[in-house]
Design a protein around this motif. Structure first.
Motif, PDB file in Angstrom:
ATOM      1  N   ALA A  15       0.816  -1.219   0.000  1.00 43.97           N
ATOM      2  CA  ALA A  15       0.000   0.000   0.000  1.00 43.97           C
ATOM      3  C   ALA A  15       0.849   1.269   0.000  1.00 43.97           C
ATOM      4  O   ALA A  15       0.434   2.294  -0.532  1.00 43.97           O
ATOM      5  CB  ALA A  15      -0.932   0.009   1.213  1.00 43.97           C
ATOM      6  N   ALA A  16       2.034   1.194   0.564  1.00 43.05           N
ATOM      7  CA  ALA A  16       2.888   2.382   0.657  1.00 43.05           C
ATOM      8  C   ALA A  16       3.435   2.823  -0.691  1.00 43.05           C
ATOM      9  O   ALA A  16       3.782   3.983  -0.868  1.00 43.05           O
ATOM     10  CB  ALA A  16       4.036   2.122   1.621  1.00 43.05           C
ATOM     11  N   HIS A  17       3.484   1.899  -1.645  1.00 42.68           N
ATOM     12  CA  HIS A  17       4.050   2.245  -2.945  1.00 42.68           C
ATOM     13  C   HIS A  17       3.047   2.050  -4.082  1.00 42.68           C
ATOM     14  O   HIS A  17       3.416   2.089  -5.251  1.00 42.68           O
ATOM     15  CB  HIS A  17       5.328   1.438  -3.184  1.00 42.68           C
ATOM     16  CG  HIS A  17       6.369   1.762  -2.167  1.00 42.68           C
ATOM     17  ND1 HIS A  17       6.531   1.023  -1.013  1.00 42.68           N
ATOM     18  CD2 HIS A  17       7.265   2.781  -2.094  1.00 42.68           C
ATOM     19  CE1 HIS A  17       7.489   1.571  -0.282  1.00 42.68           C
ATOM     20  NE2 HIS A  17       7.954   2.635  -0.915  1.00 42.68           N
ATOM     21  N   ALA A  18       1.792   1.851  -3.727  1.00 40.26           N
ATOM     22  CA  ALA A  18       0.736   1.691  -4.720  1.00 40.26           C
ATOM     23  C   ALA A  18       0.187   3.060  -5.127  1.00 40.26           C
ATOM     24  O   ALA A  18       0.413   4.067  -4.448  1.00 40.26           O
ATOM     25  CB  ALA A  18      -0.399   0.837  -4.135  1.00 40.26           C
ATOM     26  N   ASN A  19      -0.544   3.070  -6.201  1.00 36.39           N
ATOM     27  CA  ASN A  19      -1.230   4.279  -6.646  1.00 36.39           C
ATOM     28  C   ASN A  19      -2.590   4.320  -5.947  1.00 36.39           C
ATOM     29  O   ASN A  19      -3.573   3.796  -6.455  1.00 36.39           O
ATOM     30  CB  ASN A  19      -1.405   4.261  -8.171  1.00 36.39           C
ATOM     31  CG  ASN A  19      -2.198   5.448  -8.679  1.00 36.39           C
ATOM     32  OD1 ASN A  19      -2.224   6.508  -8.066  1.00 36.39           O
ATOM     33  ND2 ASN A  19      -2.868   5.256  -9.799  1.00 36.39           N
TER      34      ASN A  19
ATOM     35  N   ASP B 223      -5.315   1.942  -7.665  1.00 32.85           N
ATOM     36  CA  ASP B 223      -5.039   0.539  -7.351  1.00 32.85           C
ATOM     37  C   ASP B 223      -6.017  -0.090  -6.366  1.00 32.85           C
ATOM     38  O   ASP B 223      -5.985  -1.300  -6.142  1.00 32.85           O
ATOM     39  CB  ASP B 223      -3.607   0.395  -6.825  1.00 32.85           C
ATOM     40  CG  ASP B 223      -2.557   0.637  -7.896  1.00 32.85           C
ATOM     41  OD1 ASP B 223      -2.900   0.537  -9.094  1.00 32.85           O
ATOM     42  OD2 ASP B 223      -1.397   0.917  -7.537  1.00 32.85           O
ATOM     43  N   MET B 224      -6.906   0.709  -5.791  1.00 34.85           N
ATOM     44  CA  MET B 224      -7.904   0.146  -4.881  1.00 34.85           C
ATOM     45  C   MET B 224      -8.833  -0.801  -5.622  1.00 34.85           C
ATOM     46  O   MET B 224      -9.327  -1.762  -5.025  1.00 34.85           O
ATOM     47  CB  MET B 224      -8.691   1.264  -4.192  1.00 34.85           C
ATOM     48  CG  MET B 224      -9.528   0.791  -3.022  1.00 34.85           C
ATOM     49  SD  MET B 224      -8.471   0.157  -1.690  1.00 34.85           S
ATOM     50  CE  MET B 224      -9.682  -0.609  -0.655  1.00 34.85           C
ATOM     51  N   GLU B 225      -9.066  -0.555  -6.897  1.00 32.14           N
ATOM     52  CA  GLU B 225      -9.932  -1.444  -7.679  1.00 32.14           C
ATOM     53  C   GLU B 225      -9.369  -2.860  -7.696  1.00 32.14           C
ATOM     54  O   GLU B 225     -10.096  -3.825  -7.458  1.00 32.14           O
ATOM     55  CB  GLU B 225     -10.085  -0.928  -9.112  1.00 32.14           C
ATOM     56  CG  GLU B 225     -10.899   0.351  -9.214  1.00 32.14           C
ATOM     57  CD  GLU B 225     -11.044   0.819 -10.651  1.00 32.14           C
ATOM     58  OE1 GLU B 225     -11.539   0.032 -11.474  1.00 32.14           O
ATOM     59  OE2 GLU B 225     -10.661   1.960 -10.928  1.00 32.14           O
ATOM     60  N   SER B 226      -8.075  -3.015  -7.953  1.00 31.34           N
ATOM     61  CA  SER B 226      -7.480  -4.360  -7.965  1.00 31.34           C
ATOM     62  C   SER B 226      -7.387  -4.929  -6.557  1.00 31.34           C
ATOM     63  O   SER B 226      -7.570  -6.134  -6.355  1.00 31.34           O
ATOM     64  CB  SER B 226      -6.113  -4.345  -8.645  1.00 31.34           C
ATOM     65  OG  SER B 226      -5.218  -3.509  -7.968  1.00 31.34           O
ATOM     66  N   LEU B 227      -7.124  -4.072  -5.567  1.00 34.20           N
ATOM     67  CA  LEU B 227      -7.068  -4.549  -4.186  1.00 34.20           C
ATOM     68  C   LEU B 227      -8.424  -5.098  -3.745  1.00 34.20           C
ATOM     69  O   LEU B 227      -8.490  -6.137  -3.085  1.00 34.20           O
ATOM     70  CB  LEU B 227      -6.597  -3.435  -3.247  1.00 34.20           C
ATOM     71  CG  LEU B 227      -6.504  -3.816  -1.772  1.00 34.20           C
ATOM     72  CD1 LEU B 227      -5.576  -5.003  -1.548  1.00 34.20           C
ATOM     73  CD2 LEU B 227      -6.052  -2.612  -0.939  1.00 34.20           C
ATOM     74  N   LYS B 228      -9.500  -4.427  -4.119  1.00 39.82           N
ATOM     75  CA  LYS B 228     -10.840  -4.915  -3.773  1.00 39.82           C
ATOM     76  C   LYS B 228     -11.060  -6.323  -4.326  1.00 39.82           C
ATOM     77  O   LYS B 228     -11.631  -7.180  -3.640  1.00 39.82           O
ATOM     78  CB  LYS B 228     -11.922  -3.972  -4.314  1.00 39.82           C
ATOM     79  CG  LYS B 228     -12.131  -2.748  -3.463  1.00 39.82           C
ATOM     80  CD  LYS B 228     -13.029  -1.712  -4.110  1.00 39.82           C
ATOM     81  CE  LYS B 228     -14.426  -2.140  -4.325  1.00 39.82           C
ATOM     82  NZ  LYS B 228     -15.303  -1.039  -4.784  1.00 39.82           N
ATOM     83  N   ASP B 229     -10.616  -6.576  -5.540  1.00 43.00           N
ATOM     84  CA  ASP B 229     -10.774  -7.915  -6.120  1.00 43.00           C
ATOM     85  C   ASP B 229      -9.998  -8.962  -5.331  1.00 43.00           C
ATOM     86  O   ASP B 229     -10.486 -10.066  -5.099  1.00 43.00           O
ATOM     87  CB  ASP B 229     -10.326  -7.922  -7.584  1.00 43.00           C
ATOM     88  CG  ASP B 229     -11.322  -7.245  -8.503  1.00 43.00           C
ATOM     89  OD1 ASP B 229     -12.522  -7.158  -8.139  1.00 43.00           O
ATOM     90  OD2 ASP B 229     -10.901  -6.786  -9.580  1.00 43.00           O
ATOM     91  N   VAL B 230      -8.783  -8.615  -4.914  1.00 46.01           N
ATOM     92  CA  VAL B 230      -7.987  -9.555  -4.122  1.00 46.01           C
ATOM     93  C   VAL B 230      -8.672  -9.799  -2.778  1.00 46.01           C
ATOM     94  O   VAL B 230      -8.759 -10.947  -2.310  1.00 46.01           O
ATOM     95  CB  VAL B 230      -6.540  -9.043  -3.930  1.00 46.01           C
ATOM     96  CG1 VAL B 230      -5.751  -9.983  -3.028  1.00 46.01           C
ATOM     97  CG2 VAL B 230      -5.838  -8.884  -5.267  1.00 46.01           C
ATOM     98  N   ILE B 231      -9.182  -8.745  -2.149  1.00 49.56           N
ATOM     99  CA  ILE B 231      -9.885  -8.898  -0.871  1.00 49.56           C
ATOM    100  C   ILE B 231     -11.092  -9.813  -1.037  1.00 49.56           C
ATOM    101  O   ILE B 231     -11.333 -10.702  -0.214  1.00 49.56           O
ATOM    102  CB  ILE B 231     -10.305  -7.527  -0.300  1.00 49.56           C
ATOM    103  CG1 ILE B 231      -9.072  -6.741   0.138  1.00 49.56           C
ATOM    104  CG2 ILE B 231     -11.297  -7.691   0.853  1.00 49.56           C
ATOM    105  CD1 ILE B 231      -9.336  -5.288   0.500  1.00 49.56           C
ATOM    106  N   ARG B 232     -11.832  -9.634  -2.102  1.00 55.40           N
ATOM    107  CA  ARG B 232     -13.025 -10.456  -2.351  1.00 55.40           C
ATOM    108  C   ARG B 232     -12.696 -11.937  -2.448  1.00 55.40           C
ATOM    109  O   ARG B 232     -13.542 -12.775  -2.146  1.00 55.40           O
ATOM    110  CB  ARG B 232     -13.715  -9.999  -3.628  1.00 55.40           C
ATOM    111  CG  ARG B 232     -14.449  -8.705  -3.489  1.00 55.40           C
ATOM    112  CD  ARG B 232     -15.171  -8.330  -4.785  1.00 55.40           C
ATOM    113  NE  ARG B 232     -15.965  -7.144  -4.565  1.00 55.40           N
ATOM    114  CZ  ARG B 232     -15.789  -6.004  -5.220  1.00 55.40           C
ATOM    115  NH1 ARG B 232     -14.852  -5.900  -6.146  1.00 55.40           N
ATOM    116  NH2 ARG B 232     -16.545  -4.967  -4.954  1.00 55.40           N
ATOM    117  N   HIS B 233     -11.486 -12.257  -2.884  1.00 52.92           N
ATOM    118  CA  HIS B 233     -11.096 -13.654  -3.053  1.00 52.92           C
ATOM    119  C   HIS B 233     -10.185 -14.159  -1.936  1.00 52.92           C
ATOM    120  O   HIS B 233      -9.609 -15.234  -2.058  1.00 52.92           O
ATOM    121  CB  HIS B 233     -10.429 -13.838  -4.422  1.00 52.92           C
ATOM    122  CG  HIS B 233     -11.383 -13.593  -5.552  1.00 52.92           C
ATOM    123  ND1 HIS B 233     -11.466 -12.377  -6.201  1.00 52.92           N
ATOM    124  CD2 HIS B 233     -12.316 -14.390  -6.111  1.00 52.92           C
ATOM    125  CE1 HIS B 233     -12.403 -12.442  -7.121  1.00 52.92           C
ATOM    126  NE2 HIS B 233     -12.941 -13.644  -7.089  1.00 52.92           N
TER     127      HIS B 233
END
Length: 178
Positions: free
Chosen positions: A39-43, A64-74
């Motif tokens: 998270a410290a180096h993400a957009n 990058d929250m869009e891709s993080l949300k997908d990872v969280i969902r899975h």
């Protein structure tokens, strides 16, 4: 189990990330699949409070929250990794947490397992109390299932951290997860 480790230190090779590495080693040795999000180096951008998402929709920010949300969902578990900054989460981890707003209900209903790994320079155990309480309140609010915490005090630099009990505790914690 699918474990997402969200690192929030601007220091890629700092003490909190060292503890995260040991946790990850233990979790992988136990057969878990681990994904790391830096998270410290993400957009990432802070929540605007615009309420366009309505707590259950698409955030207007495209980062990058869009891709993080997908990872969280899975994922089955999230591990928050942070240096202690002024007795709380780093701004980078706090920004991720604030952005949970756009899928707050989905997170609450998921009942994710979570853990906290933190490192602080100070060796006084009271140093971690506000962070610990904030994390536990977050767990309560979002229906997260706390699996434990590694609160590394006296971990001001990686060399200091290596001389403490916390790297082994982090490894053992990761290895013990069911």
């Amino acid at each position: 189990m699918k474990i997402l480790v969200i690192e929030g230190s601007p220091h890629k090779h700092g003490s909190s990330n060292l503890l995260a590495e040991r946790f990850i080693d233990g979790a992988r040795d136990a057969g878990h699949v681990v994904t790391v999000f830096d998270a410290a180096h993400a957009n990432l951008h802070p929540c605007l409070g615009c309420d366009a998402c309505g707590m259950a929709g698409v955030c207007i920010q495209k980062d990058d929250m869009e891709s993080l949300k997908d990872v969280i969902r899975h994922s089955d578990m999230i591990v928050f990794v942070t240096p202690l900054y002024y007795f709380g989460f780093s701004a980078q981890i706090k920004m991720v947490i604030d952005r949970f707003y756009s899928f707050n209900g989905e997170l609450t209903s998921k009942g994710l397992k979570t853990a906290l790994i933190a490192a602080a320079w100070d060796s006084n155990n009271e140093t971690m109390e506000f962070l610990k309480n904030h994390y536990l309140k977050l767990c309560n609010y979002l229906n997260f299932k706390n699996q434990g915490m590694i609160l590394g005090v006296g971990c001001g630099s990686p060399s200091m951290t290596e001389r403490t009990k916390y790297p082994q505790k982090a490894y053992d914690f990761g290895k013990s997860l069911k």
